[in-house]
Design a protein around this motif. Structure first.
Motif, PDB file in Angstrom:
ATOM      1  N   UNK A  88      58.533  38.192  24.598  1.00 24.82           N
ATOM      2  CA  UNK A  88      58.138  38.693  25.916  1.00 24.82           C
ATOM      3  C   UNK A  88      57.980  40.208  25.784  1.00 24.82           C
ATOM      4  N   UNK A  89      56.728  40.678  25.858  1.00 30.57           N
ATOM      5  CA  UNK A  89      56.417  42.089  25.645  1.00 30.57           C
ATOM      6  C   UNK A  89      55.909  42.687  26.951  1.00 30.57           C
ATOM      7  N   UNK A  90      56.684  43.580  27.532  1.00 35.21           N
ATOM      8  CA  UNK A  90      56.270  44.270  28.759  1.00 35.21           C
ATOM      9  C   UNK A  90      55.254  45.337  28.372  1.00 35.21           C
ATOM     10  N   UNK A  91      54.046  45.244  28.936  1.00 31.37           N
ATOM     11  CA  UNK A  91      52.985  46.213  28.661  1.00 31.37           C
ATOM     12  C   UNK A  91      52.692  46.997  29.932  1.00 31.37           C
ATOM     13  N   UNK A  92      52.721  48.323  29.831  1.00 32.48           N
ATOM     14  CA  UNK A  92      52.413  49.181  30.978  1.00 32.48           C
ATOM     15  C   UNK A  92      51.378  50.210  30.547  1.00 32.48           C
ATOM     16  N   UNK A  93      50.260  50.236  31.262  1.00 29.88           N
ATOM     17  CA  UNK A  93      49.186  51.197  31.001  1.00 29.88           C
ATOM     18  C   UNK A  93      49.266  52.301  32.050  1.00 29.88           C
ATOM     19  N   UNK A 141      52.220  44.216  33.050  1.00 30.63           N
ATOM     20  CA  UNK A 141      52.430  42.771  32.953  1.00 30.63           C
ATOM     21  C   UNK A 141      53.278  42.495  31.722  1.00 30.63           C
ATOM     22  N   UNK A 142      53.762  41.271  31.609  1.00 26.99           N
ATOM     23  CA  UNK A 142      54.508  40.848  30.431  1.00 26.99           C
ATOM     24  C   UNK A 142      53.650  39.867  29.652  1.00 26.99           C
ATOM     25  N   UNK A 143      53.414  40.174  28.394  1.00 25.87           N
ATOM     26  CA  UNK A 143      52.642  39.307  27.513  1.00 25.87           C
ATOM     27  C   UNK A 143      53.590  38.393  26.754  1.00 25.87           C
ATOM     28  N   UNK A 151      49.952  34.054  26.968  1.00 25.18           N
ATOM     29  CA  UNK A 151      49.990  34.116  28.431  1.00 25.18           C
ATOM     30  C   UNK A 151      50.377  35.518  28.871  1.00 25.18           C
ATOM     31  N   UNK A 152      50.110  35.786  30.149  1.00 27.88           N
ATOM     32  CA  UNK A 152      50.571  37.019  30.783  1.00 27.88           C
ATOM     33  C   UNK A 152      51.322  36.640  32.050  1.00 27.88           C
ATOM     34  N   UNK A 153      52.422  37.341  32.271  1.00 28.00           N
ATOM     35  CA  UNK A 153      53.219  37.131  33.481  1.00 28.00           C
ATOM     36  C   UNK A 153      53.070  38.389  34.334  1.00 28.00           C
ATOM     37  N   UNK A 154      52.663  38.204  35.597  1.00 27.90           N
ATOM     38  CA  UNK A 154      52.473  39.317  36.524  1.00 27.90           C
ATOM     39  C   UNK A 154      53.559  39.295  37.595  1.00 27.90           C
ATOM     40  N   UNK A 155      53.868  40.471  38.145  1.00 27.80           N
ATOM     41  CA  UNK A 155      54.859  40.605  39.228  1.00 27.80           C
ATOM     42  C   UNK A 155      56.165  39.915  38.877  1.00 27.80           C
ATOM     43  N   UNK A 156      56.594  40.120  37.632  1.00 31.35           N
ATOM     44  CA  UNK A 156      57.784  39.442  37.127  1.00 31.35           C
ATOM     45  C   UNK A 156      59.016  39.781  37.962  1.00 31.35           C
ATOM     46  N   UNK A 157      59.803  38.743  38.264  1.00 30.80           N
ATOM     47  CA  UNK A 157      61.039  38.915  39.002  1.00 30.80           C
ATOM     48  C   UNK A 157      60.868  39.055  40.506  1.00 30.80           C
TER      49      UNK A 157
END
Length: 191
Positions: A139-144, A155-157, A168-174
């Motif tokens: 689970x890799x949190x990517x922030x631009x 998002x989290x890849x 996959x990508x996870x958006x608005x995690x938590x």
């Protein structure tokens, strides 16, 4: 006994149909409703990805280690993302790893107005299922962020190191708005 033997053979057939680290070197196809992506390893640690969409023109991407986009080409334009650091030093990724990559985006006839930063935080390990196949992912949190430090995207890849692909990508995690946008099937690339 015959049904039992048939059952074992069927299980082996399912396992044989899953792409693993070795067979991924020959290429593979990830798909979900509306998109099919053909992944082919190429020189320099790059992964070439040919995306075919139902409602858009095709797109080609080059991703370093299958995670960090460095080039994109489609009917809507071309874009190169040139990092100012050596991406090879980031891999292989491990849980807990953090990195910030400053880069500039280049497009034909559109000079860059500043740099951007991609922050990567490897939050941990998970399992992700594609049809009958299961993959260990990071689970890799990517922030631009732009040059002023404003967040452009986050998002989290779910990244499979064995495949060198983001599954996959996870958006608005938590949050109550959390969503997962991911591939649903995988198969070897037809020779």
């Amino acid at each position: 006994m015959t049904p039992r033997v048939w059952h074992v053979s069927l299980a082996q057939a399912h396992a044989a149909g899953c792409v693993d680290a070795k067979s991924a070197r020959k290429g593979f196809v990830l798909a979900r409703s509306g998109i099919q992506s053909e992944f082919r390893p190429v020189a320099g640690g790059m992964m070439s990805v040919a995306n075919t969409y139902e409602s858009q023109s095709p797109q080609t991407q080059y991703l370093f280690a299958g995670l960090i986009e460095v080039f994109r080409d489609s009917d809507t334009g071309r874009q190169a993302m040139i990092p100012f650091s050596d991406l090879r030093k980031l891999f292989p990724l491990k849980a807990g790893a953090k990195a910030a990559i400053e880069f500039v985006e280049l497009s034909p006839n559109k000079p860059p107005k500043g740099t951007k930063t991609l922050s990567l935080v490897v939050k941990g390990k998970e399992t992700f299922r594609l049809g009958d196949c299961k993959y260990n992912v990071l689970a890799v949190k990517e922030t631009f962020k732009n040059g002023a430090g404003e967040t452009l995207d986050s998002f989290t890849t779910l990244y499979a190191p064995d495949l060198q692909a983001a599954l996959a990508r996870r958006y608005d995690e938590g949050t109550s708005s959390e969503s997962v946008n991911g591939y649903e099937t995988i198969k070897p690339l037809a020779e």
